[in-house]
Design an enzyme around this catalytic site. Structure first.
Site, PDB file in Angstrom:
ATOM      1  N   ASP A 281       0.800  -1.239   0.000  1.00  0.00           N
ATOM      2  CA  ASP A 281       0.000   0.000   0.000  1.00  0.00           C
ATOM      3  C   ASP A 281       0.828   1.283   0.000  1.00  0.00           C
ATOM      4  OD1 ASP A 281      -0.817  -0.743   3.484  1.00  0.00           O
ATOM      5  OD2 ASP A 281       0.897   0.347   2.684  1.00  0.00           O
TER       6      ASP A 281
ATOM      7  N   HIS B  96       6.925  -7.403  -1.423  1.00  0.00           N
ATOM      8  CA  HIS B  96       5.834  -7.927  -2.256  1.00  0.00           C
ATOM      9  C   HIS B  96       5.395  -6.914  -3.306  1.00  0.00           C
ATOM     10  CE1 HIS B  96       4.644 -11.059   1.012  1.00  0.00           C
ATOM     11  NE2 HIS B  96       5.698 -11.416   0.323  1.00  0.00           N
TER      12      HIS B  96
ATOM     13  N   CYS C 272       0.362  -1.422 -22.299  1.00  0.00           N
ATOM     14  CA  CYS C 272       1.529  -0.533 -22.222  1.00  0.00           C
ATOM     15  C   CYS C 272       1.622   0.261 -23.528  1.00  0.00           C
ATOM     16  CB  CYS C 272       2.759  -1.433 -22.038  1.00  0.00           C
ATOM     17  SG  CYS C 272       4.348  -0.641 -22.231  1.00  0.00           S
TER      18      CYS C 272
ATOM     19  N   GLY D 144       2.258  -6.745  13.037  1.00  0.00           N
ATOM     20  CA  GLY D 144       1.020  -6.839  12.253  1.00  0.00           C
ATOM     21  C   GLY D 144       1.078  -7.845  11.124  1.00  0.00           C
TER      22      GLY D 144
END
Ligand code: BV8
Ligand code: ZN
Length: 248
Positions: A105, A120, A147, A186
């Site tokens: 994120d 990741h 693309c 977490g």
């Protein structure tokens, strides 16, 4: 919160020279990013194998893109929480510091963390299957997006069954094997090879600390476990570190 610190934790803070923090979806939960395995977990609505794999993308690129666009829209509306900002303060409290994240994120960088090792990938980046070019568009004329070279675009994240970026995983393994204090924050400790980092640290003698709202696969291997929300525990630990170092 009024955390009770053990002497061994306080000693580890006092003596640590090289610190690593490794985060998972839980550190972004209070910002509003759904975790993967919690009650509202992402995979609850979709099974990982259905969407976060190259095979799923090949079979149904439109569905996979729609899921990523939905997650991008969610992430675009949210901001870092006090846990992200607490981690962003850590580099100035120790001689060497490195942040590794499983999260795609980008919230750690928004909160001011630098040199974040995103093992990741990053949901905001696209990658071309033909020319490997990266791009950052989130609005596309057509689905599935292509693309400029005409090749198919994919989200630049690591899917299940895919190798992690070699440079990122090399750094992650390297710092886990050489640090003397390792925080795992977490994460359920399910996804490999990220879940092996705390064990790598412990095996070479690092003091390993877990911060989570519940016990995880990692709880039995860590030296200290703080049960609580990362947005509350992390700022309190930063205050304690500053006290110990005479900064406040
Ligand atoms: C690889 C990017 C090898 C995409 C992600 C058996 C069968 C099949 C595969 C495997 C298998 N065993 C091992 C594997 C390999 C597989 C794997 O580990 N599978 C698991 C499911 C068993 N791993 C892979 O495929 C990896 N690649 O191994 O390649 C290889 C070798 C040779 C050649 C080719 C390949 C790739 C894994 C990367 C997958 N991509 N994300 C996307 O995001 O769309 S993983 C994704 O899930 C996230 O990135 C994250 O890493 C993971 C979720 O984990 P967490 O972050 O821990 O999140 P989770 O919800 O699980 O937990 C949240 C925690 O927070 C909970 O503990 C909760 O209590 C806590 N929490 C909640 N709120 C708070 C909180 N804590 C504190 N405060 C709060 N407020
Ligand atoms: Zn291209």
């Amino acid at each position: 919160m009024n955390i009770q610190y053990s002497d061994k934790f306080l000693d580890a803070i006092k003596t640590a020279k090289s610190v690593v923090v490794s985060t998972g979806a839980g550190v972004s939960a209070e910002s509003g990013v759904p975790t993967f395995r919690g009650e509202e977990g992402l995979w609850k609505k979709f099974r990982a194998e259905e969407l976060a794999t190259f095979e799923a993308f090949q079979a149904n690129p439109k569905l996979v893109w729609e899921w990523y666009q939905y997650r991008r829209e969610t992430i675009n509306k949210i901001t870092p929480n006090p846990g992200h900002y607490a981690i962003a303060e850590m580099p100035k409290l120790f001689d060497t510091f490195r942040l590794i994240t499983q999260n795609v994120d980008g919230l750690h960088r928004v909160a001011g963390s630098e040199n974040v090792v995103e093992i990741h990938g990053n949901i905001k980046r696209n990658k071309c299957l033909d020319c490997d070019e990266f791009s950052y568009d989130e609005e596309f004329q057509q689905f599935p997006p292509t693309c400029e070279c005409g090749g198919k675009l994919r989200p630049d994240v690591v899917w299940f069954g895919e190798m992690l970026p070699a440079d990122a995983i090399d750094i992650a393994f390297g710092v886990s094997r050489s640090c003397d204090l390792f925080f795992t924050v977490g994460t359920s400790g399910v996804v490999q090879p990220a879940a092996s980092l705390p064990t790598m640290a412990r095996q070479q003698g690092a003091f390993v600390v877990e911060i989570n709202i519940e016990p995880t696969e990692l709880t039995y291997i860590v030296d200290e476990s703080f049960m609580g929300k990362s947005s509350e525990v992390l700022p309190e630990i930063i205050t304690k570190i500053k006290e110990i170092k005479g900064l406040i």
